[in-house]
Scaffold this active site. Structure first.
Site, PDB file in Angstrom:
ATOM      1  CG  ASN A  55      -1.895   1.133   1.234  1.00 37.57           C
ATOM      2  OD1 ASN A  55      -1.530   2.275   1.477  1.00 37.57           O
ATOM      3  ND2 ASN A  55      -3.157   0.834   0.955  1.00 37.57           N
ATOM      4  CB  CYS A 108      -4.757   9.024   3.281  1.00 38.14           C
ATOM      5  SG  CYS A 108      -4.576   9.211   5.068  1.00 38.14           S
ATOM      6  CB  ILE A 166     -14.966   2.901   0.357  1.00 37.18           C
ATOM      7  CG1 ILE A 166     -15.620   2.313   1.607  1.00 37.18           C
ATOM      8  CG2 ILE A 166     -15.903   2.840  -0.830  1.00 37.18           C
ATOM      9  CD1 ILE A 166     -16.893   3.013   2.069  1.00 37.18           C
TER      10      ILE A 166
END
Lengths: 243, 303
Positions: B100, B131, B192
């Protein structure tokens, strides 16, 4: 860390908003004083981290303050209630650092983790002095329990309604000590940090997500590295702390 | 014998269960508790080019059926992740991981992905453009289709690994952004990320979170996540990793019926560290209950 089911054996109110809960269950993963457990409560999403006051092989003693809805609900649990608890969390205090005359300073619900520490230090032949600080007489607990362990015990209250009037630091000046251990509200830790004449270990509090080092919710900066209060703490050594 | 395997752009997973980034560290806290090789894969802690401490504390607030975090991409930086975290992880996890990646500029996303491209342990890149806890980056790339497409192109240009773009729900039209990523060459969509939320402490009368707002996750957001995965599945051909509020084997099946090829489990790990293992063990039984022989056959089945 272990996930265990504990059963409430007894629960009693021991001071204003302060409850003592004794549970039976497997405590194998608790290896040091000052560690904590994380308790799942019905109807609340996150667990509640509570410091370990005392433990033996099959019994766990917790002392906590009802500060919100979760702990308030917990204080109403009946004997026999089963609780899902993660045990053995955090690093805890290191008794090998104590020297001959350790000083233990607890403030409010920062007092409980010092109880098992005091017990261990006495068992190791050390001569601990304990200063317990509270707001007022209604808040005082565990003075006699610490005395029963054989420690010299002083109690301070901010309003002077019991013991020495003032803060724990007001009772510190005449005491000769080799090392200190403390747990309590951050302003108290900071005051002790400033006036202390020796090295010491300080136990910190922070809002936690998981309690076992995964989420980085409770990180703090230290002189050597970023630390997670839940996993690398809650106990930090004086020399590494950045305020 | 039921078949729980699924395939993400050629990366075959024994089962669709993937711990979500930021809730599983670099794996070894959980490896102390159980053999994490049972997982389909896992998405490691959001990694940036340089080390980051993240936001001030408090970073956590409880909510009904969920929690808010404002960690702010705390991580040791991609080079330390490669030199220290991945070797440690290799000792407890033999499967491919999902890397990630977070960033604050197009160059940073591209550079971090390029560095990770050489890592044999990494099976797939999950690029976080969503984020909610960092300024001048993070979510700002995920709320504009043009920027989302730009990040996708830049990352695709520097890696041969499949690229999944992790989308924010904090937008008017998530479908438009998913399509922009697909058109720009994304191999898949992760969705999501958390919903922007806040809580206020009645005693202090101030926000609980030091950064005031944070990302809301947990069981409460499952219906929102399902709806968005359902909508995006209709609009794109690339696979979707579905996440948001999943905490049971039933939730996994529901998310796959909405259109997810695999799922991620996030906040639930923090409350029950064994939840992924329990879901994996429960899946065959739950599949049998609904007469399902193969999980990959039910993807998008609700359409």
């Amino acid at each position: 860390m272990k996930q265990e089911i504990f059963v409430i054996k007894s629960q009693e109110k021991i001071a204003k908003d302060v409850f003592k809960m004794v549970l039976s269950g497997n405590t194998d993963d608790i290896t040091a004083s000052g560690q904590f457990v994380n308790i799942k409560l019905d109807g609340f999403y996150l667990r509640r981290p509570i410091s370990v006051c005392d433990y033996d092989k099959n019994e766990l003693t917790l002392i906590y303050k009802t500060v919100g809805e979760g702990t308030a609900a917990m204080s109403g649990y009946e004997n026999g209630t089963e609780l899902d608890i993660l045990t053995g969390l955090g690093n805890g205090y290191d008794t090998s650092l104590s020297g001959e005359k350790p000083l233990l300073l607890g403030g409010g619900v920062g007092v409980p983790p010092l109880y098992n520490l005091c017990k261990k230090l006495v068992a190791e032949g050390k001569k601990p002095t304990v200063i317990l600080g509270f707001n007022g007489a209604d808040d005082v607990f565990y003075e006699n329990e610490f005395k029963a362990l054989g420690a010299d015990v002083y109690v301070t209250t901010v309003d002077g309604s019991y013991g020495i009037k003032g803060f724990v630091t007001d009772a510190m000046s005449d005491i000769d000590y080799s090392f200190f251990y403390t747990c309590g509200p951050e302003p108290m830790l900071k005051a002790i940090y400033k006036v202390s004449k020796t090295s010491g270990q300080l136990s910190f509090e922070e809002r936690m997500g998981c309690g076992f080092g995964a989420c980085m919710g409770c990180s703090c900066k230290t002189k050597y590295a970023n630390k997670r209060i839940c996993k690398d703490g809650p106990v930090l050594i004086k020399e590494e702390i950045i305020w | 014998m039921v078949d729980t395997s699924v395939s993400l752009s050629g990366l075959v997973l024994d089962n669709p269960i993937i711990p979500a980034s930021g809730t599983f560290g670099y794996g070894y806290e959980y490896a102390e508790l159980y053999d994490i090789n049972c997982l389909g894969s896992f998405s490691f802690k959001g990694t940036t080019r340089e080390a980051r401490f993240g936001n001030p504390t408090p970073r956590i607030a409880e909510c009904p059926a969920g929690m808010i975090n404002s960690v702010g991409l705390q991580n040791p930086g991609v080079e330390k992740v490669i030199s220290e975290e991945l070797p440690k992880l290799k000792e407890c996890f033999s499967k491919k991981v999902i890397a990630n990646v977070g960033g604050f500029s197009l160059d940073e996303y591209a550079e971090t992905c390029q560095i990770l491209d050489s890592q044999e342990q990494v099976g797939l890149l999950e690029v976080n453009i969503s984020c909610p806890n960092v300024h001048n980056g993070g979510m700002s790339f995920g709320t504009d289709p043009k920027m989302a497409a730009e990040v996708t192109k830049r990352v695709k240009a520097v890696t041969t690994k499949p690229v999944y773009i992790k989308l924010s729900p904090n937008v008017t039209d998530i479908v438009e952004i998913a399509k922009a990523c697909e058109d720009a060459g994304a191999d898949g969509i992760s969705m999501i990320n958390t919903l922007l939320g806040m809580r206020i402490d009645l005693k202090t009368k101030k926000p609980i979170i030091a950064n005031k707002m944070g990302g809301f996750s947990g069981s409460a957001i499952l219906p929102v996540a399902l709806r968005m995965v359902y909508q995006v599945y209709d609009a794109v051909k690339i696979p979707i990793i579905g996440m948001g509020g999943i905490s049971t084997a039933k939730d996994v099946i529901e998310m796959m019926l909405a259109g997810a090829t695999a799922v991620q489990i996030g906040a639930a790990n923090l409350v029950n560290p064994f939840v992924c293992k329990e879901i994996i063990e429960k899946l065959p039984e739950e599949m049998a209950k609904y007469n399902l022989n193969s999980l990959s056959e039910i993807i998008g089945g609700a359409h």
